[in-house]
Design a protein around this motif. Structure first.
Motif, PDB file in Angstrom:
ATOM      1  N   UNK A  87       3.858  -4.477  -1.875  1.00 23.39           N
ATOM      2  CA  UNK A  87       2.587  -3.805  -1.608  1.00 23.39           C
ATOM      3  C   UNK A  87       1.427  -4.549  -2.259  1.00 23.39           C
ATOM      4  N   UNK A  88       0.217  -4.237  -1.804  1.00 22.99           N
ATOM      5  CA  UNK A  88      -0.962  -4.667  -2.556  1.00 22.99           C
ATOM      6  C   UNK A  88      -1.555  -3.475  -3.282  1.00 22.99           C
ATOM      7  N   UNK A  89      -1.082  -2.269  -2.934  1.00 22.28           N
ATOM      8  CA  UNK A  89      -1.469  -1.044  -3.635  1.00 22.28           C
ATOM      9  C   UNK A  89      -0.471   0.052  -3.286  1.00 22.28           C
ATOM     10  N   UNK A  90      -0.447   1.090  -4.131  1.00 22.33           N
ATOM     11  CA  UNK A  90       0.403   2.263  -3.913  1.00 22.33           C
ATOM     12  C   UNK A  90      -0.490   3.496  -3.941  1.00 22.33           C
ATOM     13  N   UNK A  91      -0.352   4.345  -2.928  1.00 23.31           N
ATOM     14  CA  UNK A  91      -1.065   5.621  -2.893  1.00 23.31           C
ATOM     15  C   UNK A  91      -0.093   6.719  -3.301  1.00 23.31           C
ATOM     16  N   UNK A  92      -0.529   7.589  -4.215  1.00 21.51           N
ATOM     17  CA  UNK A  92       0.291   8.714  -4.665  1.00 21.51           C
ATOM     18  C   UNK A  92      -0.369   9.998  -4.185  1.00 21.51           C
ATOM     19  N   UNK A  93       0.285  10.708  -3.274  1.00 19.33           N
ATOM     20  CA  UNK A  93      -0.270  11.931  -2.706  1.00 19.33           C
ATOM     21  C   UNK A  93      -0.068  13.151  -3.595  1.00 19.33           C
ATOM     22  N   UNK A  94       1.095  13.261  -4.218  1.00 19.25           N
ATOM     23  CA  UNK A  94       1.406  14.364  -5.127  1.00 19.25           C
ATOM     24  C   UNK A  94       1.671  13.744  -6.490  1.00 19.25           C
ATOM     25  N   UNK A  95       0.865  14.115  -7.466  1.00 17.70           N
ATOM     26  CA  UNK A  95       0.890  13.483  -8.780  1.00 17.70           C
ATOM     27  C   UNK A  95       2.180  13.670  -9.556  1.00 17.70           C
ATOM     28  N   UNK A  96       2.334  12.833 -10.590  1.00 18.80           N
ATOM     29  CA  UNK A  96       3.499  12.871 -11.461  1.00 18.80           C
ATOM     30  C   UNK A  96       3.742  11.496 -12.043  1.00 18.80           C
ATOM     31  N   UNK A  97       4.964  11.247 -12.471  1.00 23.70           N
ATOM     32  CA  UNK A  97       5.334   9.935 -13.002  1.00 23.70           C
ATOM     33  C   UNK A  97       5.755   9.020 -11.849  1.00 23.70           C
ATOM     34  N   UNK A  98       5.473   7.724 -12.010  1.00 26.58           N
ATOM     35  CA  UNK A  98       5.815   6.737 -10.991  1.00 26.58           C
ATOM     36  C   UNK A  98       6.521   5.577 -11.677  1.00 26.58           C
ATOM     37  N   UNK A  99       7.798   5.364 -11.334  1.00 30.39           N
ATOM     38  CA  UNK A  99       8.597   4.288 -11.916  1.00 30.39           C
ATOM     39  C   UNK A  99       8.735   3.179 -10.875  1.00 30.39           C
ATOM     40  N   UNK A 100       8.220   1.995 -11.204  1.00 24.50           N
ATOM     41  CA  UNK A 100       8.186   0.900 -10.233  1.00 24.50           C
ATOM     42  C   UNK A 100       8.699  -0.400 -10.838  1.00 24.50           C
ATOM     43  N   UNK A 101       9.089  -1.318  -9.948  1.00 23.72           N
ATOM     44  CA  UNK A 101       9.367  -2.698 -10.327  1.00 23.72           C
ATOM     45  C   UNK A 101       8.254  -3.514  -9.671  1.00 23.72           C
ATOM     46  N   UNK A 118      -5.046   5.796  -5.694  1.00 27.21           N
ATOM     47  CA  UNK A 118      -4.660   4.515  -5.099  1.00 27.21           C
ATOM     48  C   UNK A 118      -4.564   3.517  -6.246  1.00 27.21           C
ATOM     49  N   UNK A 119      -3.341   3.073  -6.537  1.00 24.56           N
ATOM     50  CA  UNK A 119      -3.092   2.169  -7.667  1.00 24.56           C
ATOM     51  C   UNK A 119      -2.969   0.731  -7.164  1.00 24.56           C
ATOM     52  N   UNK A 120      -3.785  -0.183  -7.657  1.00 22.89           N
ATOM     53  CA  UNK A 120      -3.712  -1.584  -7.209  1.00 22.89           C
ATOM     54  C   UNK A 120      -2.531  -2.310  -7.855  1.00 22.89           C
ATOM     55  N   UNK A 121      -1.332  -2.003  -7.391  1.00 25.24           N
ATOM     56  CA  UNK A 121      -0.104  -2.566  -7.961  1.00 25.24           C
ATOM     57  C   UNK A 121       0.662  -3.340  -6.906  1.00 25.24           C
ATOM     58  N   UNK A 122       1.094  -4.560  -7.232  1.00 21.27           N
ATOM     59  CA  UNK A 122       1.974  -5.339  -6.361  1.00 21.27           C
ATOM     60  C   UNK A 122       3.397  -4.901  -6.681  1.00 21.27           C
ATOM     61  N   UNK A 123       3.927  -3.973  -5.886  1.00 23.46           N
ATOM     62  CA  UNK A 123       5.208  -3.326  -6.152  1.00 23.46           C
ATOM     63  C   UNK A 123       6.271  -3.816  -5.177  1.00 23.46           C
ATOM     64  N   UNK A 124       7.456  -4.098  -5.716  1.00 24.19           N
ATOM     65  CA  UNK A 124       8.587  -4.490  -4.860  1.00 24.19           C
ATOM     66  C   UNK A 124       9.613  -3.379  -4.729  1.00 24.19           C
ATOM     67  N   UNK A 125       9.578  -2.391  -5.685  1.00 21.05           N
ATOM     68  CA  UNK A 125      10.523  -1.283  -5.635  1.00 21.05           C
ATOM     69  C   UNK A 125       9.921  -0.066  -6.340  1.00 21.05           C
ATOM     70  N   UNK A 126      10.124   1.110  -5.744  1.00 18.82           N
ATOM     71  CA  UNK A 126       9.780   2.370  -6.402  1.00 18.82           C
ATOM     72  C   UNK A 126      11.113   3.033  -6.714  1.00 18.82           C
ATOM     73  N   UNK A 127      11.371   3.219  -8.009  1.00 18.50           N
ATOM     74  CA  UNK A 127      12.667   3.736  -8.441  1.00 18.50           C
ATOM     75  C   UNK A 127      12.682   5.259  -8.426  1.00 18.50           C
TER      76      UNK A 127
END
Length: 140
Positions: A87-101, A118-127
């Motif tokens: 990704x170039x960003x991750x959108x979180x619709x319902x808040x909470x903790x987000x564990x990513x690689x 909208x988090x500007x994160x280059x993510x390869x996996x959401x755990x």
């Protein structure tokens, strides 16, 4: 869109058939239309030069984190499977903790992510372990 078109039967006869347009795929400026005919159990791809490609003001611009989004996909957290693309960003619709690689391979958990962020994160996996946020969308 439903359209009355004709199909070629196995014995070479032309027969009317209800076709359902499934999607339009653009190859450059050429539209290829994927159509399905349930009654004949057929799938076909045809070219239709009568469809004009939609104007895109941002076609020549490079993708950036502050530019408009061009594609997104639903993310299902999973401890084993990586996303279909980074990704170039991750959108979180319902808040909470987000564990990513992250793209670098670093594993991080972001606590207290607010809904609608909208988090500007280059993510390869959401755990799944460590993720309580939901309605997650990968943006590219």
């Amino acid at each position: 869109m439903n359209k009355r078109l004709t199909a070629q039967s196995a014995d070479g006869k032309t027969i009317p058939a209800p076709w359902l347009c499934q999607s339009v795929i653009w190859v450059g400026n050429i539209p290829l239309i994927l159509v399905v005919c349930p009654s004949l159990r057929m799938i076909s791809c045809c070219h239709n030069s009568g469809i004009a490609k939609m104007q895109d003001r941002y076609d020549g611009h490079a993708n950036s984190l502050d530019g408009p989004v061009s594609h997104g996909f639903a993310v299902t957290p999973d401890d084993m499977t990586e996303l279909s693309e980074v990704t170039r960003a991750i959108y979180v619709g319902v808040g909470g903790a987000l564990s990513v690689v992250l793209l670098s391979g670093a594993a991080v958990t972001l606590q207290g992510v607010v809904a609608g962020t909208l988090l500007p994160l280059r993510v390869r996996q959401v755990r799944a372990s460590g993720t309580s946020a939901s309605a997650i969308v990968g943006v590219v």
